[in-house]
Design an enzyme around this catalytic site. Structure first.
Site, PDB file in Angstrom:
ATOM      1  CG  PHE A 119      46.486  -0.439  60.591  1.00  7.21           C
ATOM      2  CD1 PHE A 119      47.498  -1.188  60.024  1.00  7.21           C
ATOM      3  CD2 PHE A 119      45.734  -1.023  61.602  1.00  7.21           C
ATOM      4  CE1 PHE A 119      47.762  -2.481  60.445  1.00  7.21           C
ATOM      5  CE2 PHE A 119      45.983  -2.311  62.027  1.00  7.21           C
ATOM      6  CZ  PHE A 119      47.010  -3.054  61.461  1.00  7.21           C
ATOM      7  CE  LYS A 138      51.015 -10.086  57.388  1.00  6.80           C
ATOM      8  NZ  LYS A 138      51.088  -9.105  56.281  1.00  6.80           N
ATOM      9  CB  THR A 158      55.644 -13.627  60.255  1.00  4.13           C
ATOM     10  OG1 THR A 158      56.841 -13.143  59.640  1.00  4.13           O
ATOM     11  CG2 THR A 158      55.840 -15.074  60.674  1.00  4.13           C
ATOM     12  CG  ASN A 159      52.393  -7.889  60.363  1.00  8.43           C
ATOM     13  OD1 ASN A 159      53.063  -7.003  59.838  1.00  8.43           O
ATOM     14  ND2 ASN A 159      51.091  -7.764  60.543  1.00  8.43           N
ATOM     15  CG  PHE A 184      52.855  -2.306  47.342  1.00  5.90           C
ATOM     16  CD1 PHE A 184      54.202  -1.973  47.362  1.00  5.90           C
ATOM     17  CD2 PHE A 184      52.111  -1.979  46.223  1.00  5.90           C
ATOM     18  CE1 PHE A 184      54.783  -1.315  46.282  1.00  5.90           C
ATOM     19  CE2 PHE A 184      52.683  -1.328  45.138  1.00  5.90           C
ATOM     20  CZ  PHE A 184      54.022  -0.992  45.170  1.00  5.90           C
ATOM     21  CE  LYS A 209      50.223   1.646  54.421  1.00  6.28           C
ATOM     22  NZ  LYS A 209      50.247   0.465  55.277  1.00  6.28           N
ATOM     23  CG  ASN A 245      53.802   0.093  63.070  1.00  4.94           C
ATOM     24  OD1 ASN A 245      54.750   0.270  63.834  1.00  4.94           O
ATOM     25  ND2 ASN A 245      53.957  -0.403  61.851  1.00  4.94           N
ATOM     26  CB  THR A 246      47.450  -0.626  65.806  1.00  9.11           C
ATOM     27  OG1 THR A 246      47.397  -0.123  64.464  1.00  9.11           O
ATOM     28  CG2 THR A 246      46.142  -0.280  66.514  1.00  9.11           C
ATOM     29  CB  SER A 279      50.236  -4.128  62.607  1.00 12.64           C
ATOM     30  OG  SER A 279      50.951  -2.899  62.547  1.00 12.64           O
ATOM     31  CG  ASN A 301      55.799  -0.215  58.326  1.00  8.10           C
ATOM     32  OD1 ASN A 301      54.742   0.253  58.759  1.00  8.10           O
ATOM     33  ND2 ASN A 301      56.027  -1.533  58.263  1.00  8.10           N
TER      34      ASN A 301
END
Length: 345
Positions: free
Chosen positions: A118, A215, A243-244, A67, A69, A183-184, A181, A114
């Site tokens: 990052f 995490k 969790t993520n 939220f 960053k 997304n990386t 995540s 999303n």
């Protein structure tokens, strides 16, 4: 009032644009003492305090990473009633994140997809900003979540994390290693024990006296969750965040075309509720009672928070519910927990 604003106005805006508008208001709350007045209205009425990580949390409910960053609205979020704010994910190297659009609502599911990637100004910029937050009176507990820079090869991940840890651990009430995540590229592979163990060992050394947590993803099998939990205990870490977001898309109410149009990325919100709770129970069965376990995923109501606490969570976090519940979300949770606590006495 907020549901009407959401349905008539916010749903017509690009989700990332709507987030920035709300974020601007929250960031401005501390100005001119407005936030202090707001906090009298949003804070718990009874003692909901939690003692963990060597810290006192005014409420067990906090804001998950993602939220805020760059740590720009920590004080405003605290004044809205959140007991802690976890900023980030912050990387050693500044990065713009993935191309837009990268945030999508699945309204029938009260969920979000999303693939932000990052996006942040980097650890050095965050260090300057968070030094001011750290010294502010009445601030919430400050967690700092760090991740691998996209430009850094997976085999060099440990050195990359150590740069962020060295810069930010001295400012954090607790530090989080994000290896989950979606997304990386390559990041989730760091959850394998052969890579995770040396990474966590090195960051723990760099973090020094700052409590360190890791995490994890909801998409791990239960036996993998257990092995990571055992590793956390073996290495002497202070906790786990579970969790993520998930890469799964099963069982959604949103029509398939909308889900497909949203594309790749992490799914958060109500569909994650059952799996996040299940992972919490797996972790709690594998770790000592005193280990801090922060539960996040599919949490929206005070009853959800109370359920996580009853299942063994030390603290609870939320993010997606903010979009669907609005700026008084933390107040709703705190007041609901007040009532639940009163009913149990």
């Amino acid at each position: 009032m907020y549901p009407l604003i959401f349905s008539l106005f916010l749903t017509r805006l690009d989700p990332e644009r709507a987030h920035h508008l709300a974020f601007t208001v929250i960031r401005a709350l501390p100005a001119f003492g407005v936030g202090r007045v707001v906090h009298r209205f949003t804070r718990p009425r009874t003692d909901l305090g939690v003692q963990t990580l060597g810290l006192r949390f005014q409420s067990p409910f906090g804001v998950a990473a993602g939220f805020d960053k760059d740590g720009e609205a920590v004080l405003g979020l605290g004044q809205l009633g959140f007991g802690h704010v976890e900023v980030g994910t912050i990387t050693a190297v500044p990065q713009p994140g993935n191309p837009k659009p990268r945030l999508f609502r699945l309204i029938p599911d009260r969920a979000v997809v999303n693939r932000m990637g990052f996006n942040n100004a980097g650890a050095r910029a965050a260090r300057v900003r968070l030094a001011h937050v750290r010294s502010a009176a009445g601030r919430p507990v400050l967690g700092i979540n760090i991740g691998k820079s996209r430009v850094t090869a997976v085999e060099d991940a440990t050195a990359d994390y150590l740069v962020s840890a060295a810069l930010l651990a001295p400012l954090a009430d607790y530090l989080v290693v994000n290896v989950s995540s979606p997304n990386t590229p390559g990041l989730r592979g760091l959850q394998g024990l052969d890579q995770l163990a040396p990474l966590l060992r090195a960051v723990k050394t760099e973090a020094g006296a700052t409590p360190l947590l890791v995490k994890i993803a909801p998409d791990l099998a239960d036996d993998e969750v257990t092995r990571i939990s055992e590793l956390v205990v073996e290495l002497g870490l202070d906790g786990i965040i579970a969790t993520n977001t998930t890469i799964a898309r099963a069982g959604l109410k949103t029509d398939a075309a909308t889900v497909e149009a949203a594309g790749a990325g992490g799914l958060s919100g109500a569909p994650l509720q059952a799996r996040s709770l299940a992972v919490l129970r797996v972790i709690r069965a594998a770790v000592p009672r005193e280990l801090c376990v922060i539960s996040v995923g599919g949490v929206e109501t005070a009853n959800d928070v109370a359920e996580r606490l009853a299942a063994g969570a030390t603290l609870v976090q939320g993010y997606t519910g903010f979009l669907y519940r609005g700026p008084l979300w933390a107040r709703q949770i705190n007041r609901g927990l007040d009532r639940i606590l009163a009913a149990e006495l």
